[in-house]
Design a protein around this motif. Sequence first.
Motif, PDB file in Angstrom:
ATOM      1  N   SER A  68       1.155  -1.596   0.508  1.00  0.00           N
ATOM      2  CA  SER A  68      -0.066   0.189  -0.415  1.00  0.00           C
ATOM      3  C   SER A  68       1.102   1.145   0.070  1.00  0.00           C
ATOM      4  O   SER A  68       1.874   1.896   0.517  1.00  0.00           O
ATOM      5  N   PRO A  69       0.429   2.559  -1.422  1.00  0.00           N
ATOM      6  CA  PRO A  69       1.258   3.371  -0.656  1.00  0.00           C
ATOM      7  C   PRO A  69       0.991   4.152   0.106  1.00  0.00           C
ATOM      8  O   PRO A  69       1.237   5.637   1.065  1.00  0.00           O
ATOM      9  N   ALA A  70      -0.053   3.893   0.956  1.00  0.00           N
ATOM     10  CA  ALA A  70      -0.636   4.704   2.413  1.00  0.00           C
ATOM     11  C   ALA A  70      -0.236   4.540   3.590  1.00  0.00           C
ATOM     12  O   ALA A  70      -0.507   4.962   4.222  1.00  0.00           O
ATOM     13  N   GLU A  71       0.003   2.832   3.770  1.00  0.00           N
ATOM     14  CA  GLU A  71      -0.132   2.570   4.949  1.00  0.00           C
ATOM     15  C   GLU A  71       1.268   1.348   5.055  1.00  0.00           C
ATOM     16  O   GLU A  71       1.375   0.419   4.406  1.00  0.00           O
ATOM     17  N   ALA A  72       2.421   2.248   5.556  1.00  0.00           N
ATOM     18  CA  ALA A  72       3.457   1.205   4.821  1.00  0.00           C
ATOM     19  C   ALA A  72       3.511   0.001   5.489  1.00  0.00           C
ATOM     20  O   ALA A  72       3.017  -0.372   6.256  1.00  0.00           O
ATOM     21  N   GLY A  73       4.011  -0.983   4.826  1.00  0.00           N
ATOM     22  CA  GLY A  73       3.816  -3.071   5.699  1.00  0.00           C
ATOM     23  C   GLY A  73       2.367  -3.615   5.299  1.00  0.00           C
ATOM     24  O   GLY A  73       2.583  -4.480   5.336  1.00  0.00           O
ATOM     25  N   LEU A  74       1.790  -2.880   3.963  1.00  0.00           N
ATOM     26  CA  LEU A  74       0.606  -3.076   4.302  1.00  0.00           C
ATOM     27  C   LEU A  74       0.079  -4.197   2.728  1.00  0.00           C
ATOM     28  O   LEU A  74       0.388  -2.962   1.919  1.00  0.00           O
ATOM     29  N   TYR A  75       0.311  -5.047   2.958  1.00  0.00           N
ATOM     30  CA  TYR A  75      -0.414  -5.881   1.953  1.00  0.00           C
ATOM     31  C   TYR A  75      -1.541  -5.508   1.144  1.00  0.00           C
ATOM     32  O   TYR A  75      -2.104  -5.279   1.997  1.00  0.00           O
ATOM     33  N   VAL A  76      -1.509  -5.114  -0.264  1.00  0.00           N
ATOM     34  CA  VAL A  76      -3.667  -4.268  -0.557  1.00  0.00           C
ATOM     35  C   VAL A  76      -3.753  -5.168  -2.021  1.00  0.00           C
ATOM     36  O   VAL A  76      -2.273  -6.037  -2.619  1.00  0.00           O
ATOM     37  N   VAL A  77      -4.587  -5.619  -2.270  1.00  0.00           N
ATOM     38  CA  VAL A  77      -5.006  -6.388  -2.717  1.00  0.00           C
ATOM     39  C   VAL A  77      -6.022  -5.666  -4.103  1.00  0.00           C
ATOM     40  O   VAL A  77      -6.876  -5.393  -3.365  1.00  0.00           O
ATOM     41  N   LYS A  78      -5.837  -5.243  -5.187  1.00  0.00           N
ATOM     42  CA  LYS A  78      -7.074  -4.573  -6.185  1.00  0.00           C
ATOM     43  C   LYS A  78      -6.798  -5.253  -7.826  1.00  0.00           C
ATOM     44  O   LYS A  78      -6.208  -5.202  -7.705  1.00  0.00           O
ATOM     45  N   ARG A  79      -7.769  -4.382  -8.133  1.00  0.00           N
ATOM     46  CA  ARG A  79      -7.856  -4.935  -9.714  1.00  0.00           C
ATOM     47  C   ARG A  79      -7.537  -3.363 -10.505  1.00  0.00           C
ATOM     48  O   ARG A  79      -7.899  -2.484  -9.860  1.00  0.00           O
ATOM     49  N   VAL A  80      -6.772  -3.745 -11.176  1.00  0.00           N
ATOM     50  CA  VAL A  80      -6.283  -2.822 -12.828  1.00  0.00           C
ATOM     51  C   VAL A  80      -7.166  -2.375 -13.225  1.00  0.00           C
ATOM     52  O   VAL A  80      -7.389  -2.334 -14.050  1.00  0.00           O
ATOM     53  N   ILE A  81      -7.381  -0.725 -13.156  1.00  0.00           N
ATOM     54  CA  ILE A  81      -8.467  -0.280 -13.633  1.00  0.00           C
ATOM     55  C   ILE A  81      -7.681   0.938 -15.053  1.00  0.00           C
ATOM     56  O   ILE A  81      -8.630   1.321 -16.178  1.00  0.00           O
ATOM     57  N   GLY A  82      -6.612   1.063 -14.433  1.00  0.00           N
ATOM     58  CA  GLY A  82      -5.527   2.352 -15.651  1.00  0.00           C
ATOM     59  C   GLY A  82      -4.434   1.857 -15.577  1.00  0.00           C
ATOM     60  O   GLY A  82      -3.546   1.372 -14.373  1.00  0.00           O
ATOM     61  N   VAL A  83      -3.985   1.863 -17.337  1.00  0.00           N
ATOM     62  CA  VAL A  83      -2.341   1.760 -16.627  1.00  0.00           C
ATOM     63  C   VAL A  83      -1.779   3.051 -17.293  1.00  0.00           C
ATOM     64  O   VAL A  83      -2.440   4.190 -17.828  1.00  0.00           O
ATOM     65  N   PRO A  84      -0.607   2.942 -17.836  1.00  0.00           N
ATOM     66  CA  PRO A  84      -0.103   5.262 -17.908  1.00  0.00           C
ATOM     67  C   PRO A  84      -0.719   5.228 -19.030  1.00  0.00           C
ATOM     68  O   PRO A  84      -0.462   4.517 -20.291  1.00  0.00           O
ATOM     69  N   GLY A  85      -0.463   6.560 -18.802  1.00  0.00           N
ATOM     70  CA  GLY A  85      -1.938   7.053 -20.524  1.00  0.00           C
ATOM     71  C   GLY A  85      -2.787   7.560 -20.106  1.00  0.00           C
ATOM     72  O   GLY A  85      -3.097   7.837 -20.982  1.00  0.00           O
ATOM     73  N   ASP A  86      -4.145   6.257 -19.399  1.00  0.00           N
ATOM     74  CA  ASP A  86      -5.406   6.119 -19.596  1.00  0.00           C
ATOM     75  C   ASP A  86      -5.466   7.888 -18.558  1.00  0.00           C
ATOM     76  O   ASP A  86      -5.559   7.878 -17.868  1.00  0.00           O
ATOM     77  N   HIS A  87      -7.025   8.186 -19.145  1.00  0.00           N
ATOM     78  CA  HIS A  87      -7.441   8.730 -18.831  1.00  0.00           C
ATOM     79  C   HIS A  87      -8.924   8.549 -18.236  1.00  0.00           C
ATOM     80  O   HIS A  87     -10.082   7.539 -18.652  1.00  0.00           O
ATOM     81  N   ILE A  88      -9.685   9.170 -16.283  1.00  0.00           N
ATOM     82  CA  ILE A  88     -10.006   7.850 -15.895  1.00  0.00           C
ATOM     83  C   ILE A  88     -10.842   8.916 -14.722  1.00  0.00           C
ATOM     84  O   ILE A  88     -10.651  10.233 -14.129  1.00  0.00           O
ATOM     85  N   HIS A  89     -12.283   8.726 -15.468  1.00  0.00           N
ATOM     86  CA  HIS A  89     -12.778   9.171 -14.420  1.00  0.00           C
ATOM     87  C   HIS A  89     -15.068   8.684 -14.175  1.00  0.00           C
ATOM     88  O   HIS A  89     -14.465   8.031 -14.784  1.00  0.00           O
ATOM     89  N   LEU A  90     -15.294   8.915 -12.727  1.00  0.00           N
ATOM     90  CA  LEU A  90     -16.711   8.362 -12.684  1.00  0.00           C
ATOM     91  C   LEU A  90     -18.065   9.112 -12.595  1.00  0.00           C
ATOM     92  O   LEU A  90     -17.634  10.145 -12.157  1.00  0.00           O
TER      93      LEU A  90
END
Length: 230
Positions: A68-90
């Motif tokens: 996790s970039p938010a909490e040191a030492g914490l392992y996180v699992v997520k799905r990749v929605i965007g790769v470099p260069g992608d434009h994203i909004h909800l």
Amino acid sequence: MALVLVTGLFIITFNLQAFEIPSSSMENTLLIGDHVFVDRVSYAPRTAWMPLVPYRELHRGDIVVFLSPAEAGLYVVKRVIGVPGDHIHLRDGVVYLNGVAQQEPYVIHSRGDYSPYRDNFPTVPPDNVSITPEWHVTMASHMQNGDIVVPPSGYFGMGDNRDVSYDSRYWGFIPRENVIGRPVFIYWSFETPAGQYLKTSLGDRLAFVGKVVIHFFDETRWRRMLHPVR
């Protein structure tokens, strides 16, 4: 026997890593109490001395385990929605990738409520929303015409359970160097209460081990055994 032990140790150390799903952010793809093997090799930097290893880049839709970039030492699992260069909004909870609304059959909305920032990211300001201080400062620099633009060597990740997932909307991009690997399959799954991973005292740990011993057969999710993760 020694050869088997050495081979097994090599595989566990360099190829596979066991990981337990601690939260509901990836339901129903991954449940609390799912235990998965993570492939640590595919996303590793390419090396000339292992030419037969199937190295590959991260793709949209990949499920990844990372620090996790938010909490040191914490392992996180997520799905990749965007790769470099992608434009994203909800917009109203729907992901728009490079201007196109995405069909995501794996997504669930467990709360069914409405949150302006969460569901209309990033155009709605994060007022009264818990985001990291770093993301609060840098988010605007990655915005372009109402979209978040994914930078080089970064990825935008979200959980499949969008209403409760604490993800890139709240702490920013996944650095490439933080990626550990991808979950391959579930090797064991046990009915585990939410928040169990927060109970770290010796007494709590022993109590849960006792529960596993007593209820191993009736609370193991047998249908999820050896289930591939995708």
